[in-house]
Scaffold this active site. Structure first.
Site, PDB file in Angstrom:
ATOM      1  CE1 TYR A 279      -4.193  -1.409   4.518  1.00 10.87           C
ATOM      2  CE2 TYR A 279      -3.479   0.072   4.266  1.00 10.87           C
ATOM      3  CZ  TYR A 279      -4.275  -0.923   3.572  1.00 10.87           C
ATOM      4  OH  TYR A 279      -5.071  -0.721   2.205  1.00 10.87           O
TER       5      TYR A 279
ATOM      6  CB  SER B 253      -0.772  -0.492   1.400  1.00  9.26           C
ATOM      7  OG  SER B 253      -0.916   1.600   1.643  1.00  9.26           O
TER       8      SER B 253
END
Ligand code: NDP
Length: 254
Positions: free
Chosen positions: A157, A144
């Protein structure tokens, strides 16, 4: 040997039933791979299989909950039992819980880390013998922009996605001798179910992404088809351990 040909290759895509995973699955199916669409939601998986088949590809659904190691191992066994081999593993299943760091329960932390990072390790470990037997393989891990940047609302995350990049390097270093290439893809801001929720949770996010992305738009799942084919095919046989952004320039904007 055709550089981008995946004919006869067997690929598992976790979370392949929607979003980025389905974009990658469709790309690899177009290049000839047989896709195991792996997810929890049976209806979504059946829909994804139909979509791939209607486009002329080959796919089957397999149920998996990546939070459970035994379920990950059964998913890998499903590929080898049904098709006799496994060539490509895309660790794409992921989740997010958005809060300030002080507000997370330990259970929430573990849920995000296990879904996004531990599962990738477990699936790769389970896939290793099959790839060894096939004479090599390709593992694609989905990171990401949070593999690079931080955000106040993404402590677990970002930790998981940072970990994905380092896990990728470790596996790549270990398994290069076995002709297994391991790479990660770092999507920018992509329009999927996951980010539709983010846009509701984070004020002004939609416009901030547009303003910062040189390409001037949000990404689409199909923007990941090409990188999936590249990293799954002989075209990338000397590429391993990398982290490749697919972000319309988000990460290089000054
Ligand atoms: P989606 O919500 O569309 O996809 C997430 C997928 O993960 C779903 O297909 C879901 O399947 C699967 N999944 C989640 N938890 C589990 C579980 N426990 N077991 C099995 N499958 C699970 O979002 P995206 O397509 O956006 O996300 C895909 C990946 O891309 C994630 O790793 C995400 O972190 C990453 N990413 C996304 C970005 C974006 O902007 N959208 C940016 C950067 C990275 P099911 O519905 O069957 O549970």
């Amino acid at each position: 040997m055709k550089l981008f040909d995946l004919t006869g290759r067997v690929a598992i895509v976790t979370g392949g039933n929607g979003g980025i995973g389905l974009g990658m699955a469709r790309g690899m199916a177009d290049a000839g791979a047989i896709i195991l669409v792996a997810g929890r939601d049976r209806e979504k998986s059946a829909g994804a299989v139909r979509e791939i088949e209607q486009a002329g590809g080959k796919a089957v659904a397999v149920e998996v909950d990546v939070l459970k190691p035994e379920s990950c191992r059964a998913m890998i066994d499903a590929a080898t039992e049904r098709f006799g081999r496994l060539d490509i593993l895309v660790n794409n299943a992921g989740t997010n819980i958005r809060k300030q760091p002080q507000e997370y329960s330990l259970e929430e932390w573990h849920t995000v880390l296990q879904t996004n990072l531990t599962s990738a390790f477990v699936c790769a470990q389970a896939a290793y013998p099959a790839m060894l037997a096939a004479g090599g393989g390709k593992i694609i891990n989905i990171g990401s922009m949070m593999s690079i940047f931080g955000a106040s609302f993404a402590a677990p995350y970002a930790s998981s996605k940072g970990g994905i990049v380092q896990l990728t390097k470790a596996l790549a270093a270990a398994w290069a001798k076995d002709n297994i290439q391991v790479n990660s893809v770092l999507p920018g801001w992509i329009d999927t179910a996951l980010t539709r929720r983010a846009r509701e949770d984070v004020d002004g996010l939609h416009q901030r992404v547009l303003d910062r992305t040189p390409a001037g738009r949000w990404g689409l799942p199909e923007d990941h088809a090409g990188i999936a084919v590249f990293l799954a095919s002989p075209a990338s046989d000397f590429v391993t351990g990398t982290a490749i952004p697919v972000d319309g320039g988000f990460s290089i904007q000054g």
